[in-house]
Motif scaffolding. Structure first.
Motif, PDB file in Angstrom:
ATOM      1  N   UNK A 123       0.836  -1.202   0.000  1.00  0.00           N
ATOM      2  CA  UNK A 123       0.000   0.000   0.000  1.00  0.00           C
ATOM      3  C   UNK A 123       0.869   1.249   0.000  1.00  0.00           C
ATOM      4  N   UNK A 124       1.928   1.231   0.795  1.00  0.00           N
ATOM      5  CA  UNK A 124       2.837   2.379   0.846  1.00  0.00           C
ATOM      6  C   UNK A 124       3.468   2.655  -0.517  1.00  0.00           C
ATOM      7  N   UNK A 125       3.993   1.614  -1.155  1.00  0.00           N
ATOM      8  CA  UNK A 125       4.658   1.797  -2.445  1.00  0.00           C
ATOM      9  C   UNK A 125       3.667   2.162  -3.547  1.00  0.00           C
ATOM     10  N   UNK A 126       2.452   1.634  -3.477  1.00  0.00           N
ATOM     11  CA  UNK A 126       1.438   1.998  -4.456  1.00  0.00           C
ATOM     12  C   UNK A 126       1.046   3.473  -4.306  1.00  0.00           C
ATOM     13  N   UNK A 127       0.895   3.927  -3.075  1.00  0.00           N
ATOM     14  CA  UNK A 127       0.574   5.337  -2.842  1.00  0.00           C
ATOM     15  C   UNK A 127       1.723   6.234  -3.266  1.00  0.00           C
ATOM     16  N   UNK A 128       2.941   5.818  -3.007  1.00  0.00           N
ATOM     17  CA  UNK A 128       4.110   6.574  -3.440  1.00  0.00           C
ATOM     18  C   UNK A 128       4.190   6.639  -4.961  1.00  0.00           C
ATOM     19  N   UNK A 129       3.883   5.532  -5.630  1.00  0.00           N
ATOM     20  CA  UNK A 129       3.881   5.518  -7.095  1.00  0.00           C
ATOM     21  C   UNK A 129       2.830   6.463  -7.644  1.00  0.00           C
ATOM     22  N   UNK A 130       1.641   6.453  -7.048  1.00  0.00           N
ATOM     23  CA  UNK A 130       0.583   7.367  -7.486  1.00  0.00           C
ATOM     24  C   UNK A 130       0.983   8.824  -7.249  1.00  0.00           C
ATOM     25  N   UNK A 131       1.617   9.098  -6.120  1.00  0.00           N
ATOM     26  CA  UNK A 131       2.037  10.472  -5.816  1.00  0.00           C
ATOM     27  C   UNK A 131       3.100  10.949  -6.801  1.00  0.00           C
ATOM     28  N   UNK A 132       4.022  10.080  -7.152  1.00  0.00           N
ATOM     29  CA  UNK A 132       5.038  10.459  -8.138  1.00  0.00           C
ATOM     30  C   UNK A 132       4.421  10.691  -9.509  1.00  0.00           C
ATOM     31  N   UNK A 192       1.358  11.737 -10.069  1.00  0.00           N
ATOM     32  CA  UNK A 192       0.662  13.027  -9.966  1.00  0.00           C
ATOM     33  C   UNK A 192       1.663  14.171 -10.082  1.00  0.00           C
ATOM     34  N   UNK A 193       2.808  14.043  -9.438  1.00  0.00           N
ATOM     35  CA  UNK A 193       3.837  15.089  -9.519  1.00  0.00           C
ATOM     36  C   UNK A 193       4.338  15.261 -10.947  1.00  0.00           C
ATOM     37  N   UNK A 194       4.529  14.165 -11.661  1.00  0.00           N
ATOM     38  CA  UNK A 194       4.968  14.242 -13.055  1.00  0.00           C
ATOM     39  C   UNK A 194       3.892  14.883 -13.923  1.00  0.00           C
ATOM     40  N   UNK A 195       2.654  14.472 -13.730  1.00  0.00           N
ATOM     41  CA  UNK A 195       1.566  15.017 -14.543  1.00  0.00           C
ATOM     42  C   UNK A 195       1.347  16.503 -14.279  1.00  0.00           C
ATOM     43  N   UNK A 196       1.542  16.925 -13.042  1.00  0.00           N
ATOM     44  CA  UNK A 196       1.348  18.340 -12.711  1.00  0.00           C
ATOM     45  C   UNK A 196       2.495  19.188 -13.253  1.00  0.00           C
ATOM     46  N   UNK A 197       3.696  18.681 -13.193  1.00  0.00           N
ATOM     47  CA  UNK A 197       4.845  19.475 -13.629  1.00  0.00           C
ATOM     48  C   UNK A 197       5.074  19.417 -15.135  1.00  0.00           C
ATOM     49  N   UNK A 198       4.464  18.495 -15.844  1.00  0.00           N
ATOM     50  CA  UNK A 198       4.715  18.318 -17.271  1.00  0.00           C
ATOM     51  C   UNK A 198       4.406  19.557 -18.107  1.00  0.00           C
ATOM     52  N   UNK A 199       3.264  20.232 -17.932  1.00  0.00           N
ATOM     53  CA  UNK A 199       3.023  21.416 -18.766  1.00  0.00           C
ATOM     54  C   UNK A 199       4.065  22.511 -18.565  1.00  0.00           C
ATOM     55  N   UNK A 200       4.457  22.762 -17.325  1.00  0.00           N
ATOM     56  CA  UNK A 200       5.455  23.800 -17.063  1.00  0.00           C
ATOM     57  C   UNK A 200       6.815  23.440 -17.648  1.00  0.00           C
ATOM     58  N   UNK A 206      -7.127  20.512  -9.265  1.00  0.00           N
ATOM     59  CA  UNK A 206      -8.103  19.426  -9.349  1.00  0.00           C
ATOM     60  C   UNK A 206      -7.449  18.060  -9.227  1.00  0.00           C
ATOM     61  N   UNK A 207      -6.284  17.914  -9.855  1.00  0.00           N
ATOM     62  CA  UNK A 207      -5.577  16.636  -9.773  1.00  0.00           C
ATOM     63  C   UNK A 207      -5.075  16.371  -8.354  1.00  0.00           C
ATOM     64  N   UNK A 208      -4.553  17.399  -7.693  1.00  0.00           N
ATOM     65  CA  UNK A 208      -4.089  17.226  -6.310  1.00  0.00           C
ATOM     66  C   UNK A 208      -5.240  16.906  -5.361  1.00  0.00           C
ATOM     67  N   UNK A 209      -6.350  17.612  -5.505  1.00  0.00           N
ATOM     68  CA  UNK A 209      -7.509  17.359  -4.644  1.00  0.00           C
ATOM     69  C   UNK A 209      -8.048  15.962  -4.891  1.00  0.00           C
ATOM     70  N   UNK A 210      -8.101  15.553  -6.156  1.00  0.00           N
ATOM     71  CA  UNK A 210      -8.573  14.209  -6.489  1.00  0.00           C
ATOM     72  C   UNK A 210      -7.675  13.138  -5.880  1.00  0.00           C
ATOM     73  N   UNK A 211      -6.364  13.330  -5.995  1.00  0.00           N
ATOM     74  CA  UNK A 211      -5.435  12.357  -5.405  1.00  0.00           C
ATOM     75  C   UNK A 211      -5.602  12.296  -3.891  1.00  0.00           C
ATOM     76  N   UNK A 212      -5.739  13.457  -3.275  1.00  0.00           N
ATOM     77  CA  UNK A 212      -5.872  13.488  -1.818  1.00  0.00           C
ATOM     78  C   UNK A 212      -7.162  12.818  -1.360  1.00  0.00           C
TER      79      UNK A 212
END
Length: 88
Positions: free
Chosen positions: A5-14, A16-24, A71-77
């Motif tokens: 569960x920890x590694x799956x959540x960490x994978x999802x968080x990473x 999300x971080x990639x998807x959020x930073x990609x446009x910039x 929206x992506x951060x709120x959805x992940x949270x």
């Protein structure tokens, strides 16, 4: 909480971080290449010529994609973190 569960959540968080930073990062890359080509063609080597347009473009893209990012951060949270905290 198990390791899976920890590694799956960490994978999802990473992800999300990639998807959020990609446009910039994509805009910074494109503007940097365009300005680099302009500088190579005109032999103008001014440091502010690379910095100011890149920051301006990134601010513009951030302003446009702010709803997507939040929206992506709120959805992940709400979908991943809150159930783990609540113990569902």
């Amino acid at each position: 909480m198990t390791e899976a569960i920890f590694f799956d959540t960490l994978r999802q968080a990473l992800w999300v971080a990639v998807a959020i930073s990609a446009p910039l990062l994509f805009v910074a890359l494109v503007v940097g290449v365009v300005i680099g080509l302009f500088q190579a063609l005109t032999s103008v080597q001014e440091m502010t010529l690379t910095f100011v347009p890149k920051v301006g473009a990134m601010i513009g893209v951030f302003w446009v994609s702010m709803t997507f990012m939040s929206g992506m951060l709120v959805s992940f949270f709400t979908d991943s973190i809150v159930p783990l905290i609540a113990g569902y």
